[in-house]
Design an enzyme around this catalytic site. Structure first.
Site, PDB file in Angstrom:
ATOM      1  N   TYR A 169       0.844  -1.186   0.000  1.00  0.00           N
ATOM      2  CA  TYR A 169       0.000   0.000   0.000  1.00  0.00           C
ATOM      3  C   TYR A 169       0.891   1.251   0.000  1.00  0.00           C
ATOM      4  O   TYR A 169       2.120   1.161   0.037  1.00  0.00           O
ATOM      5  CB  TYR A 169      -0.944  -0.020   1.196  1.00  0.00           C
ATOM      6  CG  TYR A 169      -1.882  -1.203   1.225  1.00  0.00           C
ATOM      7  CD1 TYR A 169      -2.585  -1.600   0.079  1.00  0.00           C
ATOM      8  CD2 TYR A 169      -2.074  -1.955   2.385  1.00  0.00           C
ATOM      9  CE1 TYR A 169      -3.440  -2.692   0.104  1.00  0.00           C
ATOM     10  CE2 TYR A 169      -2.936  -3.041   2.421  1.00  0.00           C
ATOM     11  CZ  TYR A 169      -3.610  -3.403   1.273  1.00  0.00           C
ATOM     12  OH  TYR A 169      -4.458  -4.491   1.296  1.00  0.00           O
ATOM     13  N   TRP A 582      -1.876 -19.760  -6.566  1.00  0.00           N
ATOM     14  CA  TRP A 582      -0.496 -19.559  -7.037  1.00  0.00           C
ATOM     15  C   TRP A 582       0.501 -20.338  -6.198  1.00  0.00           C
ATOM     16  O   TRP A 582       1.529 -20.789  -6.715  1.00  0.00           O
ATOM     17  CB  TRP A 582      -0.149 -18.069  -7.035  1.00  0.00           C
ATOM     18  CG  TRP A 582      -0.194 -17.418  -5.682  1.00  0.00           C
ATOM     19  CD1 TRP A 582      -1.266 -16.834  -5.086  1.00  0.00           C
ATOM     20  CD2 TRP A 582       0.893 -17.286  -4.761  1.00  0.00           C
ATOM     21  NE1 TRP A 582      -0.929 -16.343  -3.844  1.00  0.00           N
ATOM     22  CE2 TRP A 582       0.392 -16.603  -3.629  1.00  0.00           C
ATOM     23  CE3 TRP A 582       2.238 -17.665  -4.790  1.00  0.00           C
ATOM     24  CZ2 TRP A 582       1.189 -16.309  -2.520  1.00  0.00           C
ATOM     25  CZ3 TRP A 582       3.030 -17.379  -3.684  1.00  0.00           C
ATOM     26  CH2 TRP A 582       2.507 -16.700  -2.580  1.00  0.00           C
TER      27      TRP A 582
END
Length: 676
Positions: A169, A582
């Protein structure tokens, strides 16, 4: 008085000018409730249930301080305060001792807005857009936005704020050199790169005054090649403490990281030791998190001195009563978070409302209430898999007289297969929970009992619920009965031997599980932090940049040659969970599993499996062919009962078996159980 089993968990702690009653925090999770029209009512019900469940402090889902910070929940204008005030009032009314802090989250380069911003125009692989580089005026605008948001949080009645400076972020992208390529006073050397974070904390403290709790969430190990160095992390934490932070909360990894940190394959409390090392450099409390899902784990972390508080976010979705159950010695009644991410994080990242696979009521507290039944019914449930277990136990909790039949000698259905896969050991906890609920609510459990329509109709039940699950699909293929062919059920249960070269027909979730099982060697990484660290290339001891820079993952494989095949031409594994798929792909690739899409199966014979790939013939000279070609709903009993006029319902895999889906099965079962 000291708690006999959890003396650390149930001791109070001072945070700045305030005191929390225990050391368990409901950590931040953006549930999606923040964005619905009736947000105040639904968030209040959601949080209050956890307050009544005994938690010491709540940190809300991320609230953006500025329109560039992301779509959804925002607090930058006074007219946005009332919704938040309704939530804080509800929390404080439920228990004045419980603290609630608002997380301030600016997503920066990965914000889902038209023009994301960042320190430099460095595109995240998770975003389709390159961020706009902030100039001096833009930086000042963002810092002021954090301070303004915090001041509005004070007006909204929050006890504190948490500033998130991790995960990729905005704040964290100023800290890391690869995303901060500036040459002015906000970039370059470390003192400049940490300036933004320090200034945000300084300005937020000034905005909220000395009484509110100020938490900063730091990436104590960001799992990035070239990420933050240990001395940078320590110096940042010290600088934040000097500027008025009351608590440092440790986070691990960025969303871009190629290391799992919260999936079920991660050992419990795997990263708490990193928090413990940072704690030694600070005089303010620290919070640790990640895969701490039971009270004994939290107590051990605190007792070792690895943290002062423990954040248990997803476990609070799974069981709102977790803390009270620990306090009163009912640990066997805890519905444990299994780290699957299927209904929480996968929902978050696909724009759906969050819930929980093992607790379908999570975030639906105003919609799904477990109340006493108006009139008790005699109900037969056939099938003790996830759907049957959920329905039977909730219906019995409401006062119905429930008899649960299963032909197997143990409850669990497909969960009994899942729990055998290395990395999915947590599924045992769900079965333990259901065994306890069966006993607690008086379900008449009849295992090893195969019932017929005649039996059920003769039993005089008011309602019959069929949860008989699925049967594995057997494809129509020449040679499908060849001795080298085995079903995934027989492989997982150990009934079928597996050769050294193997073809797996089907690359859905089961195909990946089977590939994991047959290529695995040694101790499960989920059960040993050292094994986990070696397999994922983490150096906990020396803490290189990001914890991973220069560390090569060690491949743990038993040497089998495996082909994982699918008919669809799309990428193999594309349909797996957004936040965990993943990890499975990477694991199998490192073990040399060959993943092939666009396969047309021809036949199986002594030479192996004959296939076409893009029309070209190929023979896989394998010793074993494992069939994972989907499932069919086992609904014969339901169809017969329906034909004969029985009052019958169908749930779980027997209702829909396109892909095994415990999340859907438990949700469907829960909704039916609260309605009857």
């Amino acid at each position: 008085m000291t708690h006999p089993r959890y003396p650390h968990v149930f001791s109070p702690l001072r945070l700045g000018k305030q005191v929390v009653k225990n050391r368990i925090i409901m950590g931040s999770m953006h549930s999606g409730l923040e964005d619905v029209p009736d947000a105040a009512e639904r968030l209040s019900a959601y949080f209050v249930e956890r307050v009544k469940g005994g938690v010491g402090m709540i940190i809300t889902g991320g609230i953006t301080p500025h329109p560039s910070g992301g779509r959804g929940a925002k607090l930058s204008e006074p007219d946005e305060v009332p919704m938040h005030r309704a939530v804080t009032d509800a929390v404080h009314a439920a228990d004045p001792e419980v603290k609630i802090c608002m997380q301030i989250l600016h997503s920066g380069p990965i914000a889902n807005v038209a023009e994301p911003v960042g320190p430099s125009p460095v595109k995240s692989r998770l975003s389709p857009r390159t961020p706009i580089e902030l100039d001096e005026a833009g930086i000042e605008e963002q810092i002021a936005a954090f301070a303004n948001c915090a001041a509005l949080a004070r007006a909204a009645g929050y006890d504190g704020v948490e500033i998130i400076g991790s995960a990729g972020y905005l704040i964290s992208t100023f800290l890391v050199e690869k995303t901060n390529q500036r040459s002015d006073r906000w970039g370059g050397c470390w003192d400049n790169r940490m300036r933004f974070a320090v200034e945000v904390v300084r300005r937020v403290r000034a905005a909220i005054g000395p009484d509110m709790i100020l938490i900063f969430r730091i990436a104590a190990m960001d799992m990035l090649d070239g990420g933050m160095a240990w001395d940078e992390i320590v110096s940042l934490a010290k600088a934040l403490e000097a500027e008025g932070a009351d608590v440092i909360s440790t986070h691990f990894c960025w969303h871009e990281s190629q290391v799992p940190t919260i999936a079920t394959m991660v050992p419990r409390a795997a990263f708490a030791g990193v928090t413990g090392r940072l704690r030694q450099h600070l005089s303010i409390p620290v919070i640790t998190s990640n895969r701490i899902n039971m009270p004994d784990v939290a107590e051990a972390v605190l007792a070792r001195g690895d943290a002062d508080l423990v954040s248990m976010a997803r476990p609070m979705l799974a069981d709102a009563e977790l803390v009270n159950k620990a306090r009163t010695g009912r640990e066997d009644e805890i519905n444990t978070c299994i780290g699957c991410n299927q209904a929480c994080l996968d929902h978050t990242f696909t724009g759906q409302l969050v819930s929980c696979l093992v607790n379908a009521r999570a975030c639906r507290e105003t919609e799904i209430a477990i109340r006493p039944a108006d009139a008790a019914q005699r109900i037969a449930v056939v099938g003790a898999g996830p759907a049957g277990l959920a329905f039977a136990t909730i219906a019995a909790e409401r006062g119905h007289k429930v008899t649960l039949f299963d032909a197997a000698d143990a409850i669990g259905g497909q969960f009994n297969l899942a729990r055998r896969i290395p990395g999915k050991e947590e599924f045992d906890e769900t079965l333990r929970y259901f065994r306890r609920m069966i006993a607690l609510h008086g379900v008449d459990l009849r295992l090893g009992t195969r019932v017929s329509a005649d039996d059920l109709l003769a039993g005089g039940y008011d309602r019959i619920v069929i949860a008989t699950g699925i049967t594995p699909r057997t494809p129509q293929l020449d040679g499908i009965t060849h001795p080298k062919v085995a079903s995934y059920v027989d492989v997982i249960t150990g009934k079928a031997a597996v050769g050294k070269t193997v073809a797996i027909m089907g690359a859905g979730g089961i195909g990946f599980d089977v590939a994991e099982l047959i290529t695995h060697a040694g101790t499960s990484a989920a059960l040993d932090i050292d094994v986990f660290a070696r397999e994922w290339g983490i150096d906990f001891r020396n803490h290189p940049r990001g914890g991973v820079t220069g560390v090569v993952p060690e491949v743990a494989s038993n040497g089998r040659e495996v082909f994982l095949l699918q008919r669809k031409a799309s990428a193999v594994g594309k349909g797996l969970g957004r936040t965990t798929g993943w990890t499975h792909r990477i694991t199998l690739q490192r073990r040399g599993v060959q993943m092939i899409a666009g396969v047309e199966y021809q036949r199986i014979d002594d030479d192996g499996l004959h296939i076409l790939i893009d029309g070209a013939p190929r023979t896989l000279a394998v010793d074993s062919v494992i069939v994972c070609a989907g499932q069919e709903p086992a609904r014969g009993l339901y169809d017969e009962l329906l034909t004969r006029g029985g009052n019958v319902d169908l749930i779980g895999g027997a209702h829909e078996a396109a892909e095994l889906d415990a999340k859907r099965a438990i949700k469907q079962a829960t909704e039916l159980a609260v309605a009857v």
